[in-house]
Write an enzyme that holds these catalytic residues in place. Structure first.
Site, PDB file in Angstrom:
ATOM      1  N   GLY A  14       0.684  -1.193  -0.127  1.00 39.33           N
ATOM      2  CA  GLY A  14       0.077  -0.002  -0.058  1.00 39.33           C
ATOM      3  C   GLY A  14       0.866   1.354   0.035  1.00 39.33           C
ATOM      4  CG  LEU A  93      -7.767 -10.009 -14.374  1.00 39.87           C
ATOM      5  CD1 LEU A  93      -8.082 -10.890 -15.628  1.00 39.87           C
ATOM      6  CD2 LEU A  93      -7.534  -8.623 -15.003  1.00 39.87           C
ATOM      7  CG  HIS A 110       1.552  -2.536 -15.125  1.00 43.73           C
ATOM      8  ND1 HIS A 110       1.048  -3.885 -14.602  1.00 43.73           N
ATOM      9  CD2 HIS A 110       2.355  -2.825 -16.270  1.00 43.73           C
ATOM     10  CE1 HIS A 110       1.818  -4.620 -15.133  1.00 43.73           C
ATOM     11  NE2 HIS A 110       2.509  -4.119 -16.001  1.00 43.73           N
TER      12      HIS A 110
END
Ligand code: GRF
Length: 191
Positions: A14, A93, A110
């Protein structure tokens, strides 16, 4: 002006979620209304508590399919009326049903210069491929794996002889700075 309501979804440490919560604290554009995780012990939950952001721990029931799991998550998120869903290391996903609920309002970071190196280990794959430059990509989320329209990218050069750990650490620090910057710009554009 009403602040845009951001729900973060994350599965791990995180650091990006923390950077976004820290930015939102002083932002006039956005607030983080909740942090959801599919991992009970994820460090991101502790980070959210530190920022006094409500948390949702959403675990899969036995034999539950992805669609039903995501629809239950949508129900829990509803309580916070999020405008944007921000993925920050969310290792799952999202189903078409979830994406339909938040059409065009789900974004992800990403760790590679997409379309190069999609998938689970962007930094690892780039490092193994001996690339000269790497970076991170912020993109809208569609049904594919890291395939949605690109919003912004930040590049950095590999340092000769750099270990994988150092390379990844450097990349993550760049992500932590870049994600809030891009959110700030994106939310301004969407006002
Ligand atoms: C980041 O590298 C992000 O790009 C990827 O997962 C990692 C999450 O790191 N999707 P953190 O949990 O935000 O520290």
């Amino acid at each position: 002006m009403n602040k845009k309501r951001i729900a973060i979804l994350a599965s791990g440490a995180g650091s990006n979620a923390e950077a976004i919560m820290a930015w939102a604290q002083s932002s006039t554009l956005a607030e983080v209304v909740c942090v959801g995780s599919n991992v009970k012990s994820a460090l991101v939950i502790e980070r959210a508590k530190f920022f006094e952001v409500p948390t949702i721990i959403h675990l899969k029931k036995k034999n539950e399919n992805n669609r039903d799991y995501d629809l239950r998550l949508c129900e829990k998120l509803k309580a916070y009326s999020p405008d944007w869903i921000v993925l920050a290391g969310y290792m799952k996903l999202l189903s078409p049903e979830f994406l339909k609920r938040f059409q065009g309002r789900v974004i992800n970071i990403h760790p590679s210069l997409l379309p190069a190196f999609p998938g689970l280990d962007g930094y690892g794959d780039a490092y193994k491929a001996n690339v000269v430059e790497s970076g991170c990509t912020i993109h809208f989320v569609d049904e594919g794996m890291d395939t949605g329209p690109i919003i912004a990218q930040r590049k950095f050069l590999l340092i000769k002889g750099e270990s994988f750990e150092d390379f990844k650490k450097r990349g993550l620090l760049i992500e932590n700075q870049f994600y809030p910057e891009v959110l700030e710009k994106l939310l301004k554009d969407y006002l």
